[in-house]
Design an enzyme around this catalytic site. Structure first.
Site, PDB file in Angstrom:
ATOM      1  N   CYS A   1     -33.691   9.279   0.372  1.00  0.00           N
ATOM      2  CA  CYS A   1     -33.035   9.887  -0.783  1.00  0.00           C
ATOM      3  C   CYS A   1     -32.087   8.887  -1.456  1.00  0.00           C
ATOM      4  O   CYS A   1     -32.539   7.910  -2.037  1.00  0.00           O
ATOM      5  CB  CYS A   1     -32.340  11.176  -0.358  1.00  0.00           C
ATOM      6  SG  CYS A   1     -31.919  12.216  -1.758  1.00  0.00           S
TER       7      CYS A   1
ATOM      8  N   GLU B   1     -35.392  14.195   8.019  1.00  0.00           N
ATOM      9  CA  GLU B   1     -34.543  14.557   9.156  1.00  0.00           C
ATOM     10  C   GLU B   1     -34.342  16.058   9.302  1.00  0.00           C
ATOM     11  O   GLU B   1     -33.904  16.528  10.342  1.00  0.00           O
ATOM     12  CB  GLU B   1     -33.189  13.835   9.062  1.00  0.00           C
ATOM     13  CG  GLU B   1     -32.274  14.268   7.919  1.00  0.00           C
ATOM     14  CD  GLU B   1     -32.560  13.568   6.589  1.00  0.00           C
ATOM     15  OE1 GLU B   1     -33.716  13.176   6.360  1.00  0.00           O
ATOM     16  OE2 GLU B   1     -31.626  13.434   5.784  1.00  0.00           O
TER      17      GLU B   1
ATOM     18  N   LYS C   1     -19.970  34.088   8.364  1.00  0.00           N
ATOM     19  CA  LYS C   1     -19.061  32.995   7.987  1.00  0.00           C
ATOM     20  C   LYS C   1     -19.820  32.073   7.063  1.00  0.00           C
ATOM     21  O   LYS C   1     -20.886  31.607   7.461  1.00  0.00           O
ATOM     22  CB  LYS C   1     -18.634  32.224   9.225  1.00  0.00           C
ATOM     23  CG  LYS C   1     -17.857  30.928   8.891  1.00  0.00           C
ATOM     24  CD  LYS C   1     -17.470  30.144  10.117  1.00  0.00           C
ATOM     25  CE  LYS C   1     -16.671  28.905   9.698  1.00  0.00           C
ATOM     26  NZ  LYS C   1     -16.162  28.140  10.825  1.00  0.00           N
TER      27      LYS C   1
ATOM     28  N   GLU D   1     -13.765  33.348  14.734  1.00  0.00           N
ATOM     29  CA  GLU D   1     -12.629  34.032  15.356  1.00  0.00           C
ATOM     30  C   GLU D   1     -11.959  34.923  14.311  1.00  0.00           C
ATOM     31  O   GLU D   1     -12.117  34.719  13.116  1.00  0.00           O
ATOM     32  CB  GLU D   1     -11.610  32.996  15.865  1.00  0.00           C
ATOM     33  CG  GLU D   1     -12.172  32.001  16.875  1.00  0.00           C
ATOM     34  CD  GLU D   1     -12.441  32.603  18.242  1.00  0.00           C
ATOM     35  OE1 GLU D   1     -11.982  33.739  18.511  1.00  0.00           O
ATOM     36  OE2 GLU D   1     -13.124  31.938  19.037  1.00  0.00           O
TER      37      GLU D   1
ATOM     38  N   THR E   1     -16.168  19.937  31.976  1.00  0.00           N
ATOM     39  CA  THR E   1     -16.771  19.961  33.311  1.00  0.00           C
ATOM     40  C   THR E   1     -17.728  18.781  33.496  1.00  0.00           C
ATOM     41  O   THR E   1     -17.703  18.106  34.526  1.00  0.00           O
ATOM     42  CB  THR E   1     -17.534  21.279  33.544  1.00  0.00           C
ATOM     43  OG1 THR E   1     -16.647  22.354  33.258  1.00  0.00           O
ATOM     44  CG2 THR E   1     -18.029  21.398  34.969  1.00  0.00           C
TER      45      THR E   1
ATOM     46  N   ASP F   1     -10.088  67.688  27.503  1.00  0.00           N
ATOM     47  CA  ASP F   1      -9.445  68.534  26.498  1.00  0.00           C
ATOM     48  C   ASP F   1      -8.288  67.807  25.838  1.00  0.00           C
ATOM     49  O   ASP F   1      -7.556  68.375  25.044  1.00  0.00           O
ATOM     50  CB  ASP F   1      -8.890  69.812  27.156  1.00  0.00           C
ATOM     51  CG  ASP F   1      -9.994  70.563  27.878  1.00  0.00           C
ATOM     52  OD1 ASP F   1     -11.151  70.472  27.402  1.00  0.00           O
ATOM     53  OD2 ASP F   1      -9.702  71.191  28.915  1.00  0.00           O
TER      54      ASP F   1
ATOM     55  N   HIS G   1     -36.311  14.360   2.583  1.00  0.00           N
ATOM     56  CA  HIS G   1     -35.469  14.301   3.793  1.00  0.00           C
ATOM     57  C   HIS G   1     -36.314  14.573   5.040  1.00  0.00           C
ATOM     58  O   HIS G   1     -36.564  15.732   5.365  1.00  0.00           O
ATOM     59  CB  HIS G   1     -34.342  15.327   3.698  1.00  0.00           C
ATOM     60  CG  HIS G   1     -33.272  14.915   2.741  1.00  0.00           C
ATOM     61  ND1 HIS G   1     -32.235  14.086   3.089  1.00  0.00           N
ATOM     62  CD2 HIS G   1     -33.114  15.187   1.420  1.00  0.00           C
ATOM     63  CE1 HIS G   1     -31.469  13.883   2.039  1.00  0.00           C
ATOM     64  NE2 HIS G   1     -31.973  14.536   1.011  1.00  0.00           N
TER      65      HIS G   1
ATOM     66  N   GLY H   1     -13.042  24.759  32.006  1.00  0.00           N
ATOM     67  CA  GLY H   1     -14.075  25.737  32.349  1.00  0.00           C
ATOM     68  C   GLY H   1     -15.209  25.708  31.343  1.00  0.00           C
ATOM     69  O   GLY H   1     -16.184  26.409  31.491  1.00  0.00           O
ATOM     70  N   GLY H   2     -15.060  24.878  30.318  1.00  0.00           N
ATOM     71  CA  GLY H   2     -16.133  24.708  29.339  1.00  0.00           C
ATOM     72  C   GLY H   2     -17.100  23.618  29.783  1.00  0.00           C
ATOM     73  O   GLY H   2     -16.865  22.932  30.779  1.00  0.00           O
ATOM     74  N   VAL H   3     -18.190  23.476  29.013  1.00  0.00           N
ATOM     75  CA  VAL H   3     -19.225  22.518  29.380  1.00  0.00           C
ATOM     76  C   VAL H   3     -18.720  21.074  29.315  1.00  0.00           C
ATOM     77  O   VAL H   3     -18.905  20.296  30.242  1.00  0.00           O
ATOM     78  CB  VAL H   3     -20.440  22.619  28.417  1.00  0.00           C
ATOM     79  CG1 VAL H   3     -21.603  21.827  28.955  1.00  0.00           C
ATOM     80  CG2 VAL H   3     -20.821  24.056  28.184  1.00  0.00           C
ATOM     81  N   ASP H   4     -18.082  20.735  28.199  1.00  0.00           N
ATOM     82  CA  ASP H   4     -17.751  19.328  27.973  1.00  0.00           C
ATOM     83  C   ASP H   4     -16.807  18.783  29.036  1.00  0.00           C
ATOM     84  O   ASP H   4     -17.050  17.726  29.623  1.00  0.00           O
ATOM     85  CB  ASP H   4     -17.109  19.134  26.592  1.00  0.00           C
ATOM     86  CG  ASP H   4     -17.987  19.680  25.487  1.00  0.00           C
ATOM     87  OD1 ASP H   4     -19.187  19.898  25.747  1.00  0.00           O
ATOM     88  OD2 ASP H   4     -17.477  19.902  24.378  1.00  0.00           O
TER      89      ASP H   4
HETATM   90  P1  XMP Z   1     -13.824  29.608  13.272  1.00  0.00           P
HETATM   91  O1  XMP Z   1     -12.998  30.763  13.659  1.00  0.00           O
HETATM   92  O2  XMP Z   1     -13.019  28.465  12.701  1.00  0.00           O
HETATM   93  O3  XMP Z   1     -14.467  29.061  14.621  1.00  0.00           O
HETATM   94  O4  XMP Z   1     -14.979  29.976  12.381  1.00  0.00           O
HETATM   95  C1  XMP Z   1     -15.396  28.030  14.713  1.00  0.00           C
HETATM   96  C2  XMP Z   1     -15.474  27.606  16.155  1.00  0.00           C
HETATM   97  O5  XMP Z   1     -14.235  27.009  16.533  1.00  0.00           O
HETATM   98  C3  XMP Z   1     -13.644  27.716  17.601  1.00  0.00           C
HETATM   99  N1  XMP Z   1     -12.195  27.761  17.380  1.00  0.00           N
HETATM  100  C4  XMP Z   1     -11.309  27.061  18.096  1.00  0.00           C
HETATM  101  N2  XMP Z   1     -11.482  26.208  19.129  1.00  0.00           N
HETATM  102  N3  XMP Z   1      -9.159  25.880  19.216  1.00  0.00           N
HETATM  103  C5  XMP Z   1     -10.395  25.634  19.696  1.00  0.00           C
HETATM  104  O6  XMP Z   1     -10.515  24.856  20.656  1.00  0.00           O
HETATM  105  C6  XMP Z   1      -8.901  26.722  18.170  1.00  0.00           C
HETATM  106  O7  XMP Z   1      -7.764  26.907  17.758  1.00  0.00           O
HETATM  107  C7  XMP Z   1     -10.043  27.345  17.595  1.00  0.00           C
HETATM  108  N4  XMP Z   1     -10.195  28.203  16.565  1.00  0.00           N
HETATM  109  C8  XMP Z   1     -11.525  28.453  16.465  1.00  0.00           C
HETATM  110  C9  XMP Z   1     -14.268  29.089  17.574  1.00  0.00           C
HETATM  111  O8  XMP Z   1     -14.202  29.693  18.854  1.00  0.00           O
HETATM  112  C10 XMP Z   1     -15.669  28.770  17.117  1.00  0.00           C
HETATM  113  O9  XMP Z   1     -16.458  28.303  18.195  1.00  0.00           O
END
Ligand code: XMP
Length: 528
Positions: free
Chosen positions: A77, A171, A520, A526, A230, A465, A169, A225-228
């Site tokens: 492009c 990709e 969104k 959130e 860990t 009731d 594109h 406790g998240g993937v990254d």
């Molecule tokens: P939003 O609410 O912005 O969320 O549409 C998009 C992604 O980001 C995460 N999120 C956060 N992650 N700290 C974080 O580590 C934060 O303050 C925060 N706010 C939103 C949300 O869970 C979603 O995956």
């Protein structure tokens, strides 16, 4: 390694992805990078698309030295137009922007042969177009290798050098043969080796970590406790054993039993040296009475830094003591582990600078500045699904590897009113039921993120009731590629019915459940 130069297209990172899917390592650098600053010898170069027009005053241009490199170049492009702009072709505005699918006819030469780039795709190919400018005259010594009804020069090649330009594109997944076209370029034309695999990555990265850290010196890192975090922690453990110290801070707004489960998994199953700090009292006391979401984020971010720094100092002091007493010297704490991923790196190196953030996302970014720790980022070359593949190879349980993301500020941004232990408990129980039922229904992996939200309003209900007057839980579940956009997930009604009935029956304080059907934009994932 393949060099991809980014002119700011929203698809640039996808080019990198497609190359890696062919097991070819590709690096994305800003288009303004000087060739002399590129630290590797590229086997080929791809120029990305761009929101600019080559004739704009402020349009980005490539270091012309790349045309003297002697390696194959593919312009996509804007990249095509950039080649034309540099080598004497002409680009002009289309009458109207072309956006969507088009069919490209592949030009035939001599005895029905086609250009090497398009070998094996038949006479015509469906492709995705998104451009406002197009080539109106190819540069000298180029010929046309593909055209569409509206674009007579949709694909061009140099008569004798491996220089290519395509208007479409390849990709994006809307170009069904796109990945194969990229494969033709990087494998058949650039002759890149297909040695980018996760197995190779683990070996190389462990060597690299050992080299960086040397024979002594400790590393600390936060796990959530998240993937990254860990995966990063497990990788560090594989590389330097118990010179790596993982710290988990229980901030009082984690999911139900989270701290305990993370402790069991990391310490017991994965053998990672982990300390769990229960700081819930401190966090909750600082959060008392706070409703403003940005305020909540700030408090949690700052408190996290305080607690983490205290703990790091303790580890440092203990290390010092050990050394003084002549124990095997593992050295002082010198490094801080960060789970930075490639998209964050791309974001911060873009030639336009980081894009505007809509919420202050808390991560451990600006952490520990005055402790003078050096950063170590073993995942900085990886995309999220590569991290997941890496996690599987490192024997991290499947449940964790596929887990939905969880925000740093935790349940504090899912309790819309003030945060306290009672409210946290209600939300933890409701959220736990919700996720449990989603897993039971076999829907977890179809959803990008699902969670419950506790609303600070009361509604009337009836039980036996008795009239009840209790709080409302909102359920959220979205499908999304990258969380920049998201759509609500269409649950089968019976699943929602079961979840609602369990929450209203089992969680005291809740008599009503609603389901959030906003996309969104305009909403966010959130609620805060
Ligand atoms: P939003 O609410 O912005 O969320 O549409 C998009 C992604 O980001 C995460 N999120 C956060 N992650 N700290 C974080 O580590 C934060 O303050 C925060 N706010 C939103 C949300 O869970 C979603 O995956």
């Amino acid at each position: 390694t393949l060099l991809i130069l980014d002119f700011g297209s929203q698809y640039s990172h996808l080019i990198t992805r497609r190359c890696r899917e062919h097991n070819v390592y590709a690096e994305l650098l800003p288009c303004t990078t000087k060739l002399a600053d590129v630290k590797f010898q590229p086997k080929g170069v791809i120029l990305s698309g761009s929101p600019y027009s080559v004739y704009d005053n402020d349009s980005p241009h490539v270091d012309p030295a790349i045309f003297d490199l002697g390696v194959p170049i593919l312009g996509i492009c804007y990249g095509l137009q950039e080649i034309a702009w540099n080598l004497g072709g002409e680009v002009s505005k289309c009458d109207h922007r072309e956006y969507g699918s088009a069919d490209i006819t592949i030009n035939k030469f001599g005895a029905g042969s086609v250009d090497s780039l398009f070998e094996g795709f038949g006479d015509e190919m469906r492709v995705w177009m998104s451009h406002g400018d197009q080539l109106s005259k190819p540069p000298p010594d180029f010929h046309v290798i593909g055209h569409t009804n509206s674009a007579p020069f949709a694909a061009i090649a140099h008569n004798s050098k491996p220089l290519y330009g395509i208007q479409f594109h390849p990709e994006v997944t809307h170009s069904p043969n796109g990945k194969a076209v990229i494969g033709r370029f990087i494998l058949n034309i650039c002759k890149c080796r297909q040695n980018w695999t996760m197995e190779e990555f683990i070996g190389k990265e462990i060597d690299r970590i050992r080299e960086i850290c040397g024979p002594r010196g400790r590393v600390i890192g936060a796990v959530s406790g998240g993937v990254d975090s860990t995966v990063a922690a497990k990788l560090m453990h594989e590389a330097i054993g118990d010179r790596f110290h993982a710290i988990m801070v229980d901030n009082g707004v984690l999911r139900l039993n989270e701290a305990k489960q993370v402790n069991e998994m990391l310490n017991k199953d994965l053998g990672v040296n982990l300390t769990v700090i229960d700081a819930s009292e401190l966090f909750l006391s600082r959060l008392e009475g706070v409703e403003d979401p940005e305020q909540k984020r700030k408090i949690i971010g700052n408190t996290f830094i305080n607690v983490f720094e205290d703990e790091a100092a303790k580890i440092e002091a203990a290390a010092y003591e050990e050394e003084k007493n002549g124990a095997e010297a593992k050295g002082r704490v010198e490094w801080l582990l960060q789970g930075t991923l490639y998209p964050d790196v791309i974001e911060s190196i873009s030639f336009k600078g980081p894009s505007a953030t809509i919420k202050t996302h808390h991560n451990v970014g600006g952490l520990l500045k005055d402790m003078k720790l050096k950063l170590i980022e073993p995942l900085r070359e990886l995309f999220k699904d590569e991290v997941r593949a890496l996690g599987r190879l490192l024997s991290i349980p499947a449940q964790l590897v596929g887990r939905h993301p969880f925000p740093g500020p935790g349940l504090a941004i899912r309790i819309l009113g003030p945060v306290n232990r009672d409210q946290v408990k209600i939300l933890q129980f409701a959220d736990n039921i919700y996720i449990e039922e989603i897993r039971k229904a076999g829907l977890y992996d179809q959803i990008a993120q699902a969670f419950a939200v506790l609303l600070p309003v009361k509604a009337v209900g009836v039980m036996g009731d008795q009239r009840t007057y209790e709080q409302v839980i909102a359920l959220r579940a979205v499908q999304s590629e990258d969380f920049m956009t998201a759509d609500w997930f269409a649950f089968p009604p019976e699943v929602l019915r079961r979840i609602s009935s369990r929450i209203t029956n089992e969680v005291s304080g809740i008599n009503r459940v609603t389901y959030d059907i906003s996309s969104k934009p305009p909403a966010t994932v959130e609620w805060l």
